[in-house]
Design a protein around this motif. Structure first.
Motif: not given
Length: 149
Positions: A78-80, A119-121, A145-149
């Motif tokens: 949900t985080l990036a 960011l939070l999605a 940019a990277e997305q993680f838990r």
């Protein structure tokens, strides 16, 4: 429509411009880097990075604006983080568009500096990044940019 507005408001509220420390399970800041390399002699396999790359490290130069886009998939976390490095001697400006329904999030990237946008999605989300100069100077930036838990 109301749900989309609430998600947009949540994303705006989670828009932090300060990097966040990674905490371990006990809530402490780890003393070792989180990316530990294990030698093959130990017999352990190297685990893949759980982070999903949304924008690979990209270097952009010239007078034209940088445009990029990516989709945050909820299954990847949900985080990036979007990390922008301004290598020029002039400020740059970034507009961040989250889905097609939100107003752009605007921020300034100071000269010769780095900025991290968090960011939070909570659901699959399309994000568009637009970085430009207001006075027409050459841009010299790096972005990832990277997305993680």
């Amino acid at each position: 429509m109301w749900f989309k507005k609430m998600i947009g408001a949540g994303m705006v509220l989670s828009f932090l411009l300060v990097p966040v420390n990674t905490l371990d399970a006990a809530g402490r800041v780890p003393t070792e880097p989180s990316s530990k390399v294990v030698s093959a002699a130990e017999g352990d396999s190297i685990k893949p990075d759980p982070n999903a790359l949304l924008i690979l490290q990209t270097h952009h130069q010239g007078r034209s604006a940088y445009t990029g886009s990516f989709t945050m998939v909820a299954d990847n976390g949900t985080l990036a983080d979007i990390i922008i490095e301004n290598h020029s001697n002039h400020p740059m400006y970034m507009n961040l568009y989250v889905d097609d329904y939100s107003e752009p999030i605007e921020t300034t990237i100071s000269k010769n500096s780095e900025k991290t946008v968090n960011l939070l999605a909570l659901q699959d989300t399309d994000v568009k990044v637009y970085i430009y100069s207001r006075i027409g100077h050459d841009l010299d930036l790096s972005i990832r940019a990277e997305q993680f838990r």
